[in-house]
Design a protein around this motif. Sequence first.
Motif, PDB file in Angstrom:
ATOM      1  N   HIS A  18       0.811  -1.209   0.000  1.00 15.47           N
ATOM      2  CA  HIS A  18       0.000   0.000   0.000  1.00 15.47           C
ATOM      3  C   HIS A  18       0.848   1.264   0.000  1.00 15.47           C
ATOM      4  O   HIS A  18       0.323   2.359   0.173  1.00 15.47           O
ATOM      5  N   ASP A  19       2.149   1.120  -0.205  1.00 15.79           N
ATOM      6  CA  ASP A  19       3.033   2.274  -0.144  1.00 15.79           C
ATOM      7  C   ASP A  19       3.242   2.873  -1.534  1.00 15.79           C
ATOM      8  O   ASP A  19       3.312   2.150  -2.529  1.00 15.79           O
ATOM      9  N   PRO A  20       3.347   4.196  -1.624  1.00 21.90           N
ATOM     10  CA  PRO A  20       3.571   4.847  -2.914  1.00 21.90           C
ATOM     11  C   PRO A  20       4.829   4.359  -3.627  1.00 21.90           C
ATOM     12  O   PRO A  20       4.882   4.361  -4.861  1.00 21.90           O
ATOM     13  N   ALA A  21       5.849   3.926  -2.858  1.00 23.30           N
ATOM     14  CA  ALA A  21       7.093   3.459  -3.476  1.00 23.30           C
ATOM     15  C   ALA A  21       6.865   2.212  -4.324  1.00 23.30           C
ATOM     16  O   ALA A  21       7.641   1.941  -5.244  1.00 23.30           O
ATOM     17  N   THR A  22       5.822   1.449  -4.031  1.00 22.35           N
ATOM     18  CA  THR A  22       5.463   0.291  -4.841  1.00 22.35           C
ATOM     19  C   THR A  22       4.410   0.636  -5.882  1.00 22.35           C
ATOM     20  O   THR A  22       4.498   0.218  -7.042  1.00 22.35           O
ATOM     21  N   ILE A  23       3.425   1.417  -5.480  1.00 24.00           N
ATOM     22  CA  ILE A  23       2.279   1.721  -6.346  1.00 24.00           C
ATOM     23  C   ILE A  23       2.656   2.647  -7.500  1.00 24.00           C
ATOM     24  O   ILE A  23       2.310   2.384  -8.668  1.00 24.00           O
ATOM     25  N   TYR A  24       3.370   3.721  -7.221  1.00 23.95           N
ATOM     26  CA  TYR A  24       3.600   4.725  -8.244  1.00 23.95           C
ATOM     27  C   TYR A  24       4.472   4.242  -9.406  1.00 23.95           C
ATOM     28  O   TYR A  24       4.199   4.563 -10.570  1.00 23.95           O
ATOM     29  N   PRO A  25       5.533   3.451  -9.169  1.00 14.82           N
ATOM     30  CA  PRO A  25       6.298   2.948 -10.312  1.00 14.82           C
ATOM     31  C   PRO A  25       5.470   2.073 -11.259  1.00 14.82           C
ATOM     32  O   PRO A  25       5.710   2.062 -12.470  1.00 14.82           O
ATOM     33  N   ILE A  26       4.508   1.337 -10.728  1.00 14.49           N
ATOM     34  CA  ILE A  26       3.637   0.537 -11.582  1.00 14.49           C
ATOM     35  C   ILE A  26       2.765   1.450 -12.428  1.00 14.49           C
ATOM     36  O   ILE A  26       2.617   1.252 -13.641  1.00 14.49           O
ATOM     37  N   LEU A  27       2.191   2.467 -11.812  1.00 11.99           N
ATOM     38  CA  LEU A  27       1.394   3.432 -12.571  1.00 11.99           C
ATOM     39  C   LEU A  27       2.244   4.120 -13.634  1.00 11.99           C
ATOM     40  O   LEU A  27       1.783   4.351 -14.764  1.00 11.99           O
ATOM     41  N   ASP A  28       3.477   4.425 -13.294  1.00 14.60           N
ATOM     42  CA  ASP A  28       4.337   5.162 -14.223  1.00 14.60           C
ATOM     43  C   ASP A  28       4.811   4.302 -15.387  1.00 14.60           C
ATOM     44  O   ASP A  28       5.161   4.829 -16.448  1.00 14.60           O
ATOM     45  N   GLU A  29       4.853   2.985 -15.207  1.00 13.11           N
ATOM     46  CA  GLU A  29       5.293   2.111 -16.284  1.00 13.11           C
ATOM     47  C   GLU A  29       4.157   1.717 -17.218  1.00 13.11           C
ATOM     48  O   GLU A  29       4.362   1.476 -18.402  1.00 13.11           O
ATOM     49  N   GLY A  30       2.948   1.657 -16.699  1.00 16.95           N
ATOM     50  CA  GLY A  30       1.806   1.261 -17.510  1.00 16.95           C
ATOM     51  C   GLY A  30       1.485   2.289 -18.583  1.00 16.95           C
ATOM     52  O   GLY A  30       1.804   3.477 -18.461  1.00 16.95           O
ATOM     53  N   LEU A  31       0.852   1.829 -19.645  1.00 18.32           N
ATOM     54  CA  LEU A  31       0.456   2.711 -20.746  1.00 18.32           C
ATOM     55  C   LEU A  31      -1.048   2.954 -20.777  1.00 18.32           C
ATOM     56  O   LEU A  31      -1.495   4.010 -21.223  1.00 18.32           O
ATOM     57  N   VAL A 121      -1.412  18.543 -18.001  1.00 18.56           N
ATOM     58  CA  VAL A 121      -1.826  17.138 -18.055  1.00 18.56           C
ATOM     59  C   VAL A 121      -1.653  16.581 -19.459  1.00 18.56           C
ATOM     60  O   VAL A 121      -1.123  15.476 -19.638  1.00 18.56           O
ATOM     61  N   LEU A 122      -2.088  17.315 -20.464  1.00 19.29           N
ATOM     62  CA  LEU A 122      -1.953  16.830 -21.840  1.00 19.29           C
ATOM     63  C   LEU A 122      -0.484  16.649 -22.206  1.00 19.29           C
ATOM     64  O   LEU A 122      -0.126  15.684 -22.897  1.00 19.29           O
ATOM     65  N   LYS A 123       0.350  17.549 -21.737  1.00 21.54           N
ATOM     66  CA  LYS A 123       1.781  17.388 -21.971  1.00 21.54           C
ATOM     67  C   LYS A 123       2.300  16.134 -21.286  1.00 21.54           C
ATOM     68  O   LYS A 123       3.047  15.336 -21.891  1.00 21.54           O
ATOM     69  N   GLN A 124       1.892  15.916 -20.043  1.00 21.21           N
ATOM     70  CA  GLN A 124       2.396  14.775 -19.287  1.00 21.21           C
ATOM     71  C   GLN A 124       1.882  13.453 -19.854  1.00 21.21           C
ATOM     72  O   GLN A 124       2.617  12.452 -19.859  1.00 21.21           O
ATOM     73  N   ILE A 125       0.637  13.420 -20.324  1.00 24.54           N
ATOM     74  CA  ILE A 125       0.121  12.198 -20.933  1.00 24.54           C
ATOM     75  C   ILE A 125       0.936  11.856 -22.174  1.00 24.54           C
ATOM     76  O   ILE A 125       1.305  10.695 -22.396  1.00 24.54           O
ATOM     77  N   THR A 126       1.240  12.857 -22.987  1.00 25.02           N
ATOM     78  CA  THR A 126       2.059  12.635 -24.177  1.00 25.02           C
ATOM     79  C   THR A 126       3.439  12.132 -23.796  1.00 25.02           C
ATOM     80  O   THR A 126       3.952  11.165 -24.367  1.00 25.02           O
ATOM     81  N   GLU A 127       4.039  12.766 -22.812  1.00 32.07           N
ATOM     82  CA  GLU A 127       5.374  12.380 -22.382  1.00 32.07           C
ATOM     83  C   GLU A 127       5.371  11.017 -21.669  1.00 32.07           C
ATOM     84  O   GLU A 127       6.368  10.299 -21.706  1.00 32.07           O
ATOM     85  N   HIS A 128       4.252  10.690 -21.043  1.00 28.23           N
ATOM     86  CA  HIS A 128       4.131   9.385 -20.394  1.00 28.23           C
ATOM     87  C   HIS A 128       4.160   8.266 -21.429  1.00 28.23           C
ATOM     88  O   HIS A 128       4.770   7.216 -21.211  1.00 28.23           O
ATOM     89  N   ILE A 130       5.384   8.537 -24.674  1.00 30.53           N
ATOM     90  CA  ILE A 130       6.657   8.522 -25.398  1.00 30.53           C
ATOM     91  C   ILE A 130       7.447   9.780 -25.044  1.00 30.53           C
ATOM     92  O   ILE A 130       7.226  10.858 -25.606  1.00 30.53           O
ATOM     93  N   PRO A 131       8.352   9.680 -24.105  1.00 29.48           N
ATOM     94  CA  PRO A 131       9.125  10.847 -23.650  1.00 29.48           C
ATOM     95  C   PRO A 131       9.865  11.519 -24.801  1.00 29.48           C
ATOM     96  O   PRO A 131      10.480  10.862 -25.632  1.00 29.48           O
ATOM     97  N   GLY A 132       9.770  12.839 -24.838  1.00 38.59           N
ATOM     98  CA  GLY A 132      10.431  13.626 -25.867  1.00 38.59           C
ATOM     99  C   GLY A 132       9.508  14.064 -26.985  1.00 38.59           C
ATOM    100  O   GLY A 132       9.883  14.895 -27.821  1.00 38.59           O
ATOM    101  N   ARG A 133       8.283  13.541 -27.009  1.00 38.21           N
ATOM    102  CA  ARG A 133       7.388  13.810 -28.129  1.00 38.21           C
ATOM    103  C   ARG A 133       6.736  15.180 -28.067  1.00 38.21           C
ATOM    104  O   ARG A 133       6.508  15.818 -29.105  1.00 38.21           O
ATOM    105  N   TRP A 134       6.395  15.651 -26.883  1.00 38.49           N
ATOM    106  CA  TRP A 134       5.620  16.888 -26.756  1.00 38.49           C
ATOM    107  C   TRP A 134       6.286  18.064 -27.464  1.00 38.49           C
ATOM    108  O   TRP A 134       5.639  18.820 -28.185  1.00 38.49           O
ATOM    109  N   ASP A 135       7.580  18.223 -27.270  1.00 40.83           N
ATOM    110  CA  ASP A 135       8.286  19.354 -27.878  1.00 40.83           C
ATOM    111  C   ASP A 135       8.539  19.153 -29.369  1.00 40.83           C
ATOM    112  O   ASP A 135       9.020  20.062 -30.037  1.00 40.83           O
ATOM    113  N   ASP A 136       8.213  17.966 -29.870  1.00 40.74           N
ATOM    114  CA  ASP A 136       8.419  17.672 -31.288  1.00 40.74           C
ATOM    115  C   ASP A 136       7.073  17.531 -32.003  1.00 40.74           C
ATOM    116  O   ASP A 136       6.919  16.732 -32.917  1.00 40.74           O
TER     117      ASP A 136
END
Length: 212
Positions: A18-31, A121-128, A130-136
């Motif tokens: 139930h700790d963010p150290a476990t939960i957040y990396p899973i959220l950050d890796e998922g698409l 949010v729209l920027k972060q979703i894009t970067e989530h 494929i990182p680097g895409r928003w500015d391109d």
Amino acid sequence: MTPTSRTKLTRLPKRGAHDPATIYPILDEGLVCHVSYILHGQPFMIPIAYCRINDTVYIHGSVGSHFLRELAKGIDVCLAVTLIDGLVLARSAFHHSVNYRSVILFGKTRLVTDGTEAWDVLKQITEHLIPGRWDDTRQPNDSEMKKTMVLAIDVDEASAKVRTGNVNDDPDDAGLPHWAGVLPLTIQPRAPIQDPNQAAMEVPEYVTGWKR
């Protein structure tokens, strides 16, 4: 996060966290996440791209979406993200399993009305995705922003569940003549396919080097 009656694991609780150290990396890796809700007694669920910013998960879509219009009313939802890491092939059919990492969270939706927050949010979703895409890209204009709805779900109640390791066969099955082990699975990109209506261009490094 303190476990609640909705997030406390009762089946194999040793795999839970139930700790963010476990939960957040899973959220950050998922698409893609799956968001479920109840409307007039009927359950609904939809897969959708998302991002996490601090303790909030965001989704977005068309203002004409019936799904999003319902969520914009500020309703209770359940959100799920699952990452598949491998197929666990035991000697017995009963003990076949899957190595996975998953998150279930509960929260109430909030319509994002602040323009700066929606843009971020729209920027972060894009970067989530494929990182680097928003500015391109050509970034959203006023008309496109008006056609887009952004929703927030605060991570107040959440749990993760993770299965790792090899097979768990019964001792009596150890000598059976069936191959046993784990077939690891990962998301692997293939060769990029350029838009045929565009003159040949060098593929950006953030595309050729994409990985999850």
